[in-house]
Design an enzyme around this catalytic site. Structure first.
Site, mmCIF file in Angstrom:
data_model
loop_
_atom_site.group_PDB
_atom_site.id
_atom_site.type_symbol
_atom_site.label_atom_id
_atom_site.label_comp_id
_atom_site.label_asym_id
_atom_site.label_seq_id
_atom_site.Cartn_x
_atom_site.Cartn_y
_atom_site.Cartn_z
ATOM 1 N N ASP A 98 0.852 -1.205 0.000
ATOM 2 C CA ASP A 98 0.000 0.000 0.000
ATOM 3 C C ASP A 98 0.883 1.249 0.000
ATOM 4 O O ASP A 98 1.803 1.348 0.819
ATOM 5 C CB ASP A 98 -0.894 -0.033 1.249
ATOM 6 N N HIS A 100 -0.413 4.519 0.040
ATOM 7 C CA HIS A 100 -1.108 5.716 0.534
ATOM 8 C C HIS A 100 -0.487 6.187 1.849
ATOM 9 O O HIS A 100 -0.425 5.417 2.808
ATOM 10 C CB HIS A 100 -2.590 5.406 0.725
ATOM 11 N N SER A 151 -5.423 -4.224 2.117
ATOM 12 C CA SER A 151 -4.617 -3.884 3.305
ATOM 13 C C SER A 151 -5.300 -4.319 4.603
ATOM 14 O O SER A 151 -4.629 -4.566 5.603
ATOM 15 C CB SER A 151 -4.346 -2.379 3.356
HETATM 16 CO CO1 B1M Z 1 -5.565 5.483 -4.232
HETATM 17 N N1 B1M Z 1 -7.167 4.445 -3.834
HETATM 18 N N2 B1M Z 1 -4.915 4.024 -5.355
HETATM 19 N N3 B1M Z 1 -4.128 6.674 -4.637
HETATM 20 N N4 B1M Z 1 -6.560 6.824 -3.374
HETATM 21 C C1 B1M Z 1 -8.095 4.993 -2.830
HETATM 22 C C2 B1M Z 1 -7.735 4.482 -1.442
HETATM 23 C C3 B1M Z 1 -9.482 4.452 -3.353
HETATM 24 C C4 B1M Z 1 -10.539 4.280 -2.266
HETATM 25 C C5 B1M Z 1 -9.986 5.386 -4.469
HETATM 26 C C6 B1M Z 1 -11.307 4.975 -5.066
HETATM 27 O O1 B1M Z 1 -11.376 4.003 -5.765
HETATM 28 N N5 B1M Z 1 -12.346 5.707 -4.777
HETATM 29 C C7 B1M Z 1 -9.059 3.091 -4.021
HETATM 30 C C8 B1M Z 1 -9.061 1.848 -3.097
HETATM 31 C C9 B1M Z 1 -10.130 0.870 -3.467
HETATM 32 C C10 B1M Z 1 -10.049 -0.412 -2.736
HETATM 33 O O2 B1M Z 1 -9.090 -0.892 -2.232
HETATM 34 N N6 B1M Z 1 -11.189 -1.023 -2.709
HETATM 35 C C11 B1M Z 1 -7.661 3.415 -4.495
HETATM 36 C C12 B1M Z 1 -6.973 2.702 -5.508
HETATM 37 C C13 B1M Z 1 -7.765 1.634 -6.231
HETATM 38 C C14 B1M Z 1 -5.629 2.959 -5.839
HETATM 39 C C15 B1M Z 1 -4.749 2.186 -6.841
HETATM 40 C C16 B1M Z 1 -4.874 0.662 -6.781
HETATM 41 C C17 B1M Z 1 -5.052 2.720 -8.240
HETATM 42 C C18 B1M Z 1 -4.323 2.050 -9.362
HETATM 43 O O3 B1M Z 1 -3.113 1.937 -9.369
HETATM 44 N N7 B1M Z 1 -5.090 1.602 -10.299
HETATM 45 C C19 B1M Z 1 -3.338 2.641 -6.418
HETATM 46 C C20 B1M Z 1 -2.816 1.747 -5.290
HETATM 47 C C21 B1M Z 1 -1.364 1.695 -5.223
HETATM 48 C C22 B1M Z 1 -0.926 0.903 -4.000
HETATM 49 O O4 B1M Z 1 -1.181 1.298 -2.891
HETATM 50 N N8 B1M Z 1 -0.287 -0.216 -4.248
HETATM 51 C C23 B1M Z 1 -3.639 4.001 -5.838
HETATM 52 C C24 B1M Z 1 -2.740 5.053 -5.854
HETATM 53 C C25 B1M Z 1 -3.000 6.326 -5.349
HETATM 54 C C26 B1M Z 1 -2.094 7.538 -5.535
HETATM 55 C C27 B1M Z 1 -0.607 7.171 -5.518
HETATM 56 C C28 B1M Z 1 -2.413 8.198 -6.854
HETATM 57 C C29 B1M Z 1 -2.580 8.469 -4.382
HETATM 58 C C30 B1M Z 1 -1.813 8.283 -3.062
HETATM 59 C C31 B1M Z 1 -0.720 9.289 -2.860
HETATM 60 C C32 B1M Z 1 -0.168 9.212 -1.457
HETATM 61 O O5 B1M Z 1 -0.781 8.836 -0.487
HETATM 62 N N9 B1M Z 1 1.065 9.588 -1.356
HETATM 63 C C33 B1M Z 1 -3.988 7.943 -4.155
HETATM 64 C C34 B1M Z 1 -4.996 8.680 -3.466
HETATM 65 C C35 B1M Z 1 -4.681 10.108 -3.129
HETATM 66 C C36 B1M Z 1 -6.252 8.106 -3.114
HETATM 67 C C37 B1M Z 1 -7.503 8.798 -2.493
HETATM 68 C C38 B1M Z 1 -8.181 9.566 -3.618
HETATM 69 C C39 B1M Z 1 -7.271 9.730 -1.327
HETATM 70 C C40 B1M Z 1 -6.513 9.130 -0.165
HETATM 71 C C41 B1M Z 1 -6.110 10.203 0.827
HETATM 72 O O6 B1M Z 1 -4.971 10.630 0.852
HETATM 73 N N10 B1M Z 1 -7.055 10.702 1.622
HETATM 74 C C42 B1M Z 1 -8.320 7.527 -2.021
HETATM 75 C C43 B1M Z 1 -9.796 7.760 -1.894
HETATM 76 C C44 B1M Z 1 -10.310 7.573 -0.472
HETATM 77 O O7 B1M Z 1 -9.599 7.427 0.472
HETATM 78 N N11 B1M Z 1 -11.600 7.490 -0.343
HETATM 79 C C45 B1M Z 1 -7.745 6.440 -2.841
HETATM 80 C C46 B1M Z 1 -6.812 11.727 2.601
HETATM 81 C C47 B1M Z 1 -6.228 11.106 3.886
HETATM 82 C C48 B1M Z 1 -5.956 12.164 4.924
HETATM 83 O O8 B1M Z 1 -7.187 10.194 4.371
HETATM 84 O O9 B1M Z 1 -5.571 8.259 4.388
HETATM 85 O O10 B1M Z 1 -8.022 7.909 4.915
HETATM 86 P P1 B1M Z 1 -6.823 8.763 4.964
HETATM 87 O O11 B1M Z 1 -6.464 9.072 6.477
HETATM 88 C C49 B1M Z 1 -7.416 9.501 7.425
HETATM 89 C C50 B1M Z 1 -8.033 8.368 8.228
HETATM 90 O O12 B1M Z 1 -8.241 7.201 7.460
HETATM 91 C C51 B1M Z 1 -7.119 8.201 9.393
HETATM 92 O O13 B1M Z 1 -6.649 9.514 9.628
HETATM 93 C C52 B1M Z 1 -6.672 10.307 8.442
HETATM 94 C C53 B1M Z 1 -7.409 11.610 8.690
HETATM 95 O O14 B1M Z 1 -7.207 12.149 9.908
HETATM 96 N N12 B1M Z 1 -5.972 7.318 9.335
HETATM 97 C C54 B1M Z 1 -5.388 6.863 10.474
HETATM 98 C C55 B1M Z 1 -5.277 6.838 8.289
HETATM 99 N N13 B1M Z 1 -4.284 6.055 8.732
HETATM 100 C C56 B1M Z 1 -4.315 6.058 10.059
HETATM 101 C C57 B1M Z 1 -3.509 5.407 10.997
HETATM 102 C C58 B1M Z 1 -3.809 5.593 12.347
HETATM 103 C C59 B1M Z 1 -4.865 6.410 12.726
HETATM 104 C C60 B1M Z 1 -5.675 7.038 11.802
HETATM 105 O O15 B1M Z 1 -3.107 5.028 13.322
HETATM 106 C C61 B1M Z 1 -2.135 4.076 13.007
#
Ligand code: B1M
Length: 215
Positions: A98, A100, A151
């Site tokens: 992963d 992200h 994940s």
């Molecule tokens: Co990706 N991606 N992505 N992506 N991406 C998602 C996660 C996805 C939901 C988008 C969608 O389809 N709507 C989807 C996953 C679907 C699934 O698994 N069912 C997805 C996909 C499919 C993919 C790829 C597979 C796409 C592809 O290659 N075809 C690929 C995966 C690569 C891989 O991981 N092997 C991929 C790639 C990417 C980018 C590289 C382009 C980029 C990431 C860049 C980066 O992080 N450096 C990206 C992004 C930006 C996203 C979305 C649009 C936004 C994620 C984000 O940063 N959110 C995302 C959509 C979504 O999440 N709904 C998506 C903002 C961030 C602050 O939120 O990380 O949730 P989040 O963190 C929150 C809480 O969750 C929590 O606190 C934070 C806020 O306070 N939290 C914690 C998180 N971790 C915590 C740990 C803790 C406590 C709290 O304690 C340990």
């Protein structure tokens, strides 16, 4: 456009030009963390929806993520810091497979600003690396982040590995990331992990959990 909408659009459009000036203007009105939480995260949410529905292609998602990171880096020095220090140590990682890391890095910022030592291992971390670091740094807690559905399975395997190595009593675990649900962590994973495992919906819940687990 009004400032807040403008900032959100910058995230959605991946538009970096003028970002810092807009952020500085926003800082005269609201605290840095509030800008992250209410404005920038809302922008990332839109990006996720557009991507999920096929209206946005991956390279543009990456651009949005880069703008988000730049914005957070610009705001970080303006965030409130407590004077506490040495409250405890967490080893933090995005799990194997992963990439992200925006959420994980926000957790790092919030915990570091509130007196915790954060050993941030980065992305795609195999369980062996996480456990080695936890032991080396005598971590109080292990934190794992992951946004992909696969994940959530890796996290389960990682907890099983902790059980097998007899480390579960030593390391409470905090899990976070968009693909998790509270029920999955607090029921399913709670059943299999022999130590404490908690779910953090956001970085602030991560902080509250750290305070609770370490107290
Ligand atoms: Co990706 N991606 N992505 N992506 N991406 C998602 C996660 C996805 C939901 C988008 C969608 O389809 N709507 C989807 C996953 C679907 C699934 O698994 N069912 C997805 C996909 C499919 C993919 C790829 C597979 C796409 C592809 O290659 N075809 C690929 C995966 C690569 C891989 O991981 N092997 C991929 C790639 C990417 C980018 C590289 C382009 C980029 C990431 C860049 C980066 O992080 N450096 C990206 C992004 C930006 C996203 C979305 C649009 C936004 C994620 C984000 O940063 N959110 C995302 C959509 C979504 O999440 N709904 C998506 C903002 C961030 C602050 O939120 O990380 O949730 P989040 O963190 C929150 C809480 O969750 C929590 O606190 C934070 C806020 O306070 N939290 C914690 C998180 N971790 C915590 C740990 C803790 C406590 C709290 O304690 C340990």
């Amino acid at each position: 456009l009004p400032l807040e909408e403008r900032l959100q659009r910058r995230i959605v459009d991946g538009e970096r030009k003028g970002l810092e000036a807009d952020l500085d203007e926003a800082l005269t009105e609201r605290p840095a963390l509030e800008i992250v939480n209410s404005t920038l995260l809302a922008g990332m949410k839109v990006v996720g929806e557009l991507f999920g529905s096929g209206q946005m292609q991956l390279p543009f998602v990456l651009q949005s993520a880069e703008v988000m990171k730049t914005a957070v880096a610009h705001l970080e020095p303006h965030m409130e810091k407590s004077d506490d220090e040495g409250k405890g140590t967490i080893v933090l990682a995005t799990v194997k497979g992963d990439v992200h890391d925006i959420g994980k890095n926000l957790v790092d910022i919030i915990l570091s600003n509130n007196g915790y030592t954060v050993v941030n291992l980065g992305i795609k971390q195999p369980v062996s690396a996480i456990l080695d670091a936890a032991q080396e740094h005598r971590a109080d807690v292990i934190g794992m982040s992951g946004l992909l559905v696969k994940s959530t399975v890796i996290m389960k395997e990682n907890l099983q590995e902790l059980n097998q190595r007899g480390l579960s009593a030593e390391f409470p675990v905090i899990l976070g990331g968009a693909a998790l649900t509270r029920a999955y962590v607090e029921q399913d994973l709670h059943e299999i992990y022999e130590g404490e495992v908690r779910y953090a919906r956001d970085a602030f819940e991560g902080l509250r959990l750290m305070d609770a687990l370490i107290a």
